[in-house]
Scaffold this active site. Structure first.
Site, PDB file in Angstrom:
ATOM      1  N   HIS A 164       0.887  -1.136   0.119  1.00 15.58           N
ATOM      2  CA  HIS A 164       0.030  -0.052  -0.082  1.00 15.58           C
ATOM      3  C   HIS A 164       0.894   1.406   0.045  1.00 15.58           C
ATOM      4  O   HIS A 164       0.294   2.248  -0.174  1.00 15.58           O
ATOM      5  CB  HIS A 164      -0.948   0.070   1.244  1.00 15.58           C
ATOM      6  CG  HIS A 164      -1.912  -1.176   1.104  1.00 15.58           C
ATOM      7  ND1 HIS A 164      -2.889  -1.395   0.196  1.00 15.58           N
ATOM      8  CD2 HIS A 164      -2.143  -2.063   2.409  1.00 15.58           C
ATOM      9  CE1 HIS A 164      -3.462  -2.362   0.676  1.00 15.58           C
ATOM     10  NE2 HIS A 164      -3.094  -2.690   1.756  1.00 15.58           N
ATOM     11  N   ASP A 201      -2.477 -10.988  -2.192  1.00 13.72           N
ATOM     12  CA  ASP A 201      -3.238 -10.422  -0.866  1.00 13.72           C
ATOM     13  C   ASP A 201      -4.555 -10.067  -1.436  1.00 13.72           C
ATOM     14  O   ASP A 201      -4.879  -9.635  -2.422  1.00 13.72           O
ATOM     15  CB  ASP A 201      -2.315  -9.244  -0.659  1.00 13.72           C
ATOM     16  CG  ASP A 201      -2.764  -8.796   0.616  1.00 13.72           C
ATOM     17  OD1 ASP A 201      -1.886  -9.042   1.821  1.00 13.72           O
ATOM     18  OD2 ASP A 201      -3.640  -7.951   0.793  1.00 13.72           O
ATOM     19  N   ASP A 281      -4.282 -13.061   3.993  1.00 13.77           N
ATOM     20  CA  ASP A 281      -5.497 -12.329   4.441  1.00 13.77           C
ATOM     21  C   ASP A 281      -6.828 -12.781   3.443  1.00 13.77           C
ATOM     22  O   ASP A 281      -7.790 -12.319   3.695  1.00 13.77           O
ATOM     23  CB  ASP A 281      -5.363 -11.026   4.421  1.00 13.77           C
ATOM     24  CG  ASP A 281      -4.778 -10.482   3.328  1.00 13.77           C
ATOM     25  OD1 ASP A 281      -4.601 -11.115   2.326  1.00 13.77           O
ATOM     26  OD2 ASP A 281      -4.750  -9.073   3.201  1.00 13.77           O
TER      27      ASP A 281
END
Length: 352
Positions: A164, A201, A281
């Site tokens: 990010h 992810d 995740d």
């Protein structure tokens, strides 16, 4: 050519030269002893400070637990692990702006990036030591991983994957753009000119997407849940192959989509290096990812990506990225053990 165009061209050339000089003077690349394997980790990765790390759902001791599982299971010798160096300010300036790095001297700014509000109340010297230093060590691991992968065919940084963060902005528990740094070092030092990022992810990898928005040397395959953070619609325009997997997607559905995506990416691009952002995740029960992938599904996913890289004759860097359940460490360790069992990686050093 107008004077303004000439000035812009000279400025770009100067920035490129400065970046290359910083890379050439870096100490992050070093020769791996024959007693080691290209699995990178340091005890400094793990974040623990007055219990504050528990205020974020991320398991900040995940990295150490992965290695302990591998060692206890007899898959890995602790003496064969490679310890990276900490990324220096000059290393970070290869991608980051001076103003962004200066912003990290403000504890409230770091608290926003880490999504742990009480960090704002701490003296910045403690934030640097207890929060940012572990991340700078992980950055060093990601950068080094490309060199080891070029030499050994693969490398795993048991950490990293801060997807990010871009050159000018952090967020989502990501303070440094390790993926972008890794790729720029590879371009300049490894005679590599084509890199594929496979970001699996659950969250969109908006940081590296912004950093390589107009760079045709980098092909980005991103499979993510569009219903969760970061909702970065501008960065989505820079994804070469976008696969959106909505909340509730099951293992079988996910693996079919992955097979299709890898087939398309493989036809469109021939990478010399694959950077695999292997977030867990996507696991069923993860409170942030909201997908329903089983532990065996993670193992299959990782094996598929390693086989893809082997078929393309590309070196592969694996990063562990996100994962917000305590079970993630066990799942990652089991997947790495399977990669070894399938002879996709070799966790036995050349010389004991």
């Amino acid at each position: 050519m107008s004077s303004s165009s000439s000035s812009t061209s000279n400025s770009t050339a100067d920035a490129s030269t400065l970046r290359r000089n910083r890379i050439l003077s870096s100490k992050l690349y070093f020769t791996m002893p024959l007693s080691k394997v290209p699995l990178i980790y340091s005890t400094a990765y793990d974040i623990s400070f007055l219990g504050m790390e528990k205020l974020h759902p991320f398991d900040s001791s995940k990295w150490g637990r992965i290695c302990r599982f591998l060692i206890v299971d007899g898959v890995l010798d602790k003496n064969s692990i490679v310890e990276p160096l900490e990324a220096s300010k000059d290393d970070l300036l290869v991608v980051h702006t001076e103003s962004y790095l200066s912003s990290l001297k403000s504890s409230p700014n770091v608290a926003m990036i880490m999504e742990v509000p009480p960090v704002a109340l701490l003296p910045n010297c403690l934030v640097q030591q207890k929060v940012l230093y572990p991340f700078r060590k992980q950055v060093g691991g990601t950068v080094l991983a490309a060199k080891l992968a070029k030499e050994q065919g693969w490398a795993i940084n048991v950490g990293g994957g801060f997807h990010h963060c871009c050159s000018e902005r952090g967020g989502g528990f990501c303070a440094y753009a390790d993926i972008s740094l890794c790729i720029h070092y590879a371009f300049n030092l490894l005679d590599i000119s084509k890199v594929m990022i496979i970001d699996l992810d659950a969250h969109q990898g908006n940081g590296h997407e912004r950093d390589f928005a107009n760079d045709r040397r980098v092909y980005i395959l991103d499979m993510y849940n569009p219903e969760i953070y970061p909702f970065d619609h501008e960065a989505r325009r820079y994804i070469d192959h976008k696969v959106e997997v909505v909340s509730g997607t099951t293992t079988d559905e996910y693996l079919v989509k992955l097979d299709e995506a890898l087939a398309v990416a493989g036809k469109m691009f021939d990478p010399e290096l694959v950077v695999f952002n292997a977030g867990t995740d996507i696991l069923d029960g993860d409170p942030l990812g909201r997908l329903k992938i089983s532990p065996d599904g993670i193992t299959s996913r990782d094996e598929k990506v390693f086989r893809f890289a082997r078929e393309k004759n590309a070196s592969l860097v694996m990063l562990t990225s996100g994962g917000y359940m305590k079970s993630s460490a066990r799942v990652i360790a089991d997947s790495i053990a399977n990669l070894s069992k399938q002879t996709l990686i070799n966790l036995k050093p050349c010389r004991e």
